[in-house]
Design a protein around this motif. Structure first.
Motif, short mmCIF file in Angstrom:
data_model
loop_
_atom_site.label_atom_id
_atom_site.label_comp_id
_atom_site.label_asym_id
_atom_site.label_seq_id
_atom_site.Cartn_x
_atom_site.Cartn_y
_atom_site.Cartn_z
N TRP A 27 0.85 -1.20 0.02
CA TRP A 27 -0.13 -0.02 -0.06
C TRP A 27 0.95 1.18 -0.01
N GLU A 28 2.18 0.97 0.36
CA GLU A 28 2.98 2.38 0.38
C GLU A 28 3.89 2.61 -0.88
N SER A 33 -1.35 5.98 -6.16
CA SER A 33 -1.81 6.57 -5.23
C SER A 33 -2.73 5.76 -4.22
N LYS A 34 -2.85 5.99 -2.85
CA LYS A 34 -3.71 5.20 -2.00
C LYS A 34 -5.16 5.41 -2.70
N ARG A 35 -5.63 6.55 -3.03
CA ARG A 35 -6.81 6.54 -3.55
C ARG A 35 -7.10 5.72 -4.76
N SER A 38 -7.29 2.04 -3.61
CA SER A 38 -8.58 1.93 -2.91
C SER A 38 -9.75 1.37 -3.79
N HIS A 57 -12.86 -1.51 3.47
CA HIS A 57 -11.91 -1.23 2.27
C HIS A 57 -12.80 0.06 1.87
N ARG A 60 -12.03 2.83 3.95
CA ARG A 60 -10.75 3.31 3.51
C ARG A 60 -10.56 4.05 2.53
N ASP A 63 -11.80 7.49 3.34
CA ASP A 63 -10.66 8.21 3.85
C ASP A 63 -9.46 8.43 2.90
N ASN A 64 -9.40 7.68 1.89
CA ASN A 64 -8.24 8.14 0.82
C ASN A 64 -8.74 8.94 -0.35
#
Length: 102
Positions: A27-28, A33-35, A38, A57, A60, A63-64
């Motif tokens: 995930w990093e 992107s985290k978006r 997701s 998820h 998440r 949140d992303n």
């Protein structure tokens, strides 16, 4: 992560790998992107009927930076590719998450 606590005592190595490898490394990674991760993850869970993991998820994703309307559109779009029952199940999970936010 809260969802890992549910199985950490029973399957500790899985919880460790989830924390260290999945969320700590995958995930990093800088390639997405985290978006975007997701969006991909929620779409995969819909397509594979990953109902248990979907609320975590979906939250998440919100949140992303994924918008509610984007999740709604994704579910509608996937109804034609992943199947109507899977889309309806995802819609129910999204409804529950959104209700819990109010």
């Amino acid at each position: 992560m809260t969802h890992q606590r549910a199985y950490a005592e029973t399957v500790p190595k899985l919880a460790e790998l989830s924390a260290d490898v999945l969320f700590g490394d995958v995930w990093e990674r800088p390639g997405l992107s985290k978006r975007d991760r997701s969006l991909i993850t929620v779409a995969a869970l819909i397509a594979l009927s990953g109902l248990e993991q979907m609320p975590f998820h979906i939250q998440r994703a919100l949140d992303n930076g994924v918008e509610r309307e984007e999740l709604v559109e994704m579910i509608t779009h996937l109804a034609f590719y992943a199947g109507w029952p899977r889309a309806v199940s995802a819609a129910q999970r999204l409804t529950t998450v959104l209700e819990d936010l109010q």
